[in-house]
Motif scaffolding. Structure first.
Motif: not given
Lengths: 469, 126
Positions: A16, A9, B60-61, B63, B57
């Motif tokens: 991204l 993570a 972001t997952k 997203i 964190q």
């Protein structure tokens, strides 16, 4: 397992997909925020260099660097991007301190955007507010002739000098075009099926405008000197038309309205040639006749009209209004003070035209209130059907009960009334008797004092008037 | 239309892109959006709550999940939340927020900071 999850993570942000990081950056409010992303890590640094939105606004940099340094900074930023060769989506440039002479750095930046297939181009030169307010053009920047591109979808130009013949061939894909405070050639002719919005505001030298755009929805035009001829008759999808200080005739208006069947909003401001207006339109929802000095007569037949705005300094035109009972009318009556019976009759008739509106807003200097007083004193009440009244007074030398008396005599069946003056706002709600007393003799109806009909008066936000303000 | 990808996901059992936890947060969103579409204040409160409960964190997952599901409103919402969280914050704060490590050479970072000195003015130090 958990340990792996945490490590994975941790650097997810940098991993991204680049378009998503760009998407996040597009929500950052200032250029400073956007620039700081470049300092976070090497990966993010290169992501920043491919960010497709460029905004160089000299105003935000004024405190930090001078005009010359700003242009150098812009040139350097663009040079750093040349390697990545990514297409640009939006390029905005705002310059306020230029002196009218061409600058290679500015020309290069515009060409850079165009070479990279920019979709939205915003070029603003000069202080917009000062120019608009004082109606001056100041120093205009000459648009480089090499602005030939077929990729632009949105184009906004302020404070430039160019010829339409050079620009129009590049506008094949343009959907939103706005040209303001520019010095241009005299003829603007465009034929496009993509154009949706067109704004031509205060362009020096513009004389003829011919637009053939079947998908155009919004058109607005204004000028400091009213000498433009406009033809937008073939733009059948037009919904909003705004004309300011435009020399349109009564016939022009009638002619165009008969062709623009989807029109919903029409705003005519300072159209000083209009004399007798005939507006007959099924779909029209909002109409404004503002400061059309020579307007003597207006016949308005619009069953779907929701709001009507009127402002005139010189006279009360004779208005024939055939609209729905849902109409909201906003009348600003300043500077007209009837000095003889004929003018007074005009005023009474004018006000009477709005009698069947649902709600009315009147802006009056105190002098006009004396006219309403005179009405109360001897004539039939002109506003019998009015349910909601809003009065804006410039001076408030009357007390609330006095005002209420005058206004209720004018329109006895009011449900709500709002009186606003410079310092106070008083809102009054009336609850009338449920059944209206029907009188066959209409004269008798008028002599009923309004107090007979009122069952209850609710005064909201009532403030005691101060003796000294 | 919006949920054709969702259907595909449920059909395809060996899907690693969207874990179950994420699915429970992302998918109820459209209903929530529809209910409070008109009311902006409620949306802000909802956003605040969501941000408090969700670690960066996770964000972001989320997203990535929204992107995979082709769900534009959720994607915009999460991206906007990230932008709001890092706007006007110092570089160190943002690095900590995302768990990033600076991979610059020692001289490089200094050079960049000098070049963009003006962008560090008036920043919140957390």
């Amino acid at each position: 397992m958990e340990k792996d999850g945490v490590e994975e993570a941790f650097d997810r942000f940098s991993n991204l997909p680049v378009p998503i990081i760009h998407h996040i950056m597009s929500f950052l409010p200032t250029t400073k925020d956007v620039t700081r992303v470049a300092v976070l890590s090497k990966t993010l640094n290169s992501v920043c260099h491919s960010y497709p939105i460029l905004d160089f606004d000299q105003r935000s940099w004024k405190k930090i660097m001078g005009f010359d340094s700003f242009l150098d900074f812009m040139q350097k930023s663009l040079q750093q991007r040349r390697e990545s060769n990514i297409d640009i989506e939006i390029f905005k440039l705002c310059v306020i301190d230029h002196d009218g002479k061409s600058d290679q750095r500015i020309d290069e930046s515009i060409c850079f955007a165009i070479e990279h297939n920019v979709k939205r181009l915003d070029l603003r030169f000069g202080d917009y507010w000062i120019r608009s307010r004082y109606k001056v053009y100041g120093q205009l920047y000459t648009l480089p002739k090499t602005v030939t591109t077929k990729s632009i979808v949105v184009l906004n130009l302020v404070g430039l000098a160019f010829k339409f013949e050079d620009l129009i061939p590049s506008l094949n894909l343009v959907e939103h075009l706005s040209i303001e405070l520019c010095s241009v050639s005299s003829n603007f002719t465009i034929s496009s099926s993509k154009l949706k919005t067109l704004k031509l505001q205060n362009c020096k030298g513009l004389k003829t405008i011919v637009v053939d755009a079947v998908n155009l929805q919004y058109f607005s035009h204004s000028t400091f000197t009213s000498s433009s001829e406009i033809s937008i008759r073939d733009c059948k999808s037009l919904k909003n038309v705004m004309l300011d200080n435009t020399a349109i005739t009564d016939d022009w208006l009638k002619n165009h309205l008969s062709k623009l069947l989807l029109l919903e909003t029409l705003i005519l401001e300072s159209c000083k040639i209009l004399g007798e207006v005939d507006i007959c339109h099924q779909k029209l929802k909002h109409l404004a006749l503002l400061n059309c000095d020579k307007l003597v007569k207006a016949k308005i037949e619009a069953p779907n009209l929701v709001s009507f705005y009127f402002y005139n300094k010189s006279r009360f035109p004779v208005i024939t209004l055939q609209c729905s009972s849902q109409l909201y009318a906003d009348l600003i009556l300043v500077g007209i003070s009837p000095t003889n019976d004929e003018q007074f009759m005009n005023f009474k008739n004018f006000l009477g035209s709005f009698g069947h509106c649902k709600s009315l807003s009147l802006t009056l200097p105190d002098m006009e209130l004396s006219l309403l007083e005179e009405l109360r004193n001897g004539l039939r009440s002109p506003l019998l059907s009015l349910k909601h009244l809003r009065i804006q007074l410039f001076s408030s030398s009357r007390s609330l009960p006095e005002l209420l008396d005058i206004l209720l005599c004018l329109s006895p069946y009011l449900e709500t009334m709002c009186i606003t003056s410079k310092y106070k706002e008083n809102f009054v709600e009336f609850q009338n008797k449920a059944t209206l007393v029907e009188e066959e003799d209409s004269d008798f109806q008028w002599h009923y004092c309004w107090r007979h009909h009122l069952r209850k008066v609710i005064i909201d936000k009532f403030e005691v008037k101060l003796l000294r303000e | 239309m919006k949920f054709c990808t969702v259907k595909q996901y449920f059909d395809d059992e060996n899907n690693n892109n969207v874990t179950n936890g994420i699915a429970t947060t992302v998918i109820p969103l459209p209903n929530k959006h529809l209910k409070i579409k008109a009311n902006n204040k409620e949306m802000e409160q909802y956003e605040q709550e969501l941000l408090r409960n969700v670690m960066p964190q996770e964000l972001t997952k989320l997203i990535l999940a929204a992107n995979y599901l082709n769900f534009k409103e959720a994607l915009d919402f999460f991206c906007r939340t990230v932008a709001n969280a890092i706007q006007n914050k110092s570089v160190d704060y943002v690095r900590k927020f995302f768990g990033l490590e600076s991979d610059f050479e020692p001289g490089e970072e200094e050079k960049l900071c000098k070049e963009f000195a003006w962008s560090f003015e008036g920043v919140d130090e957390d």
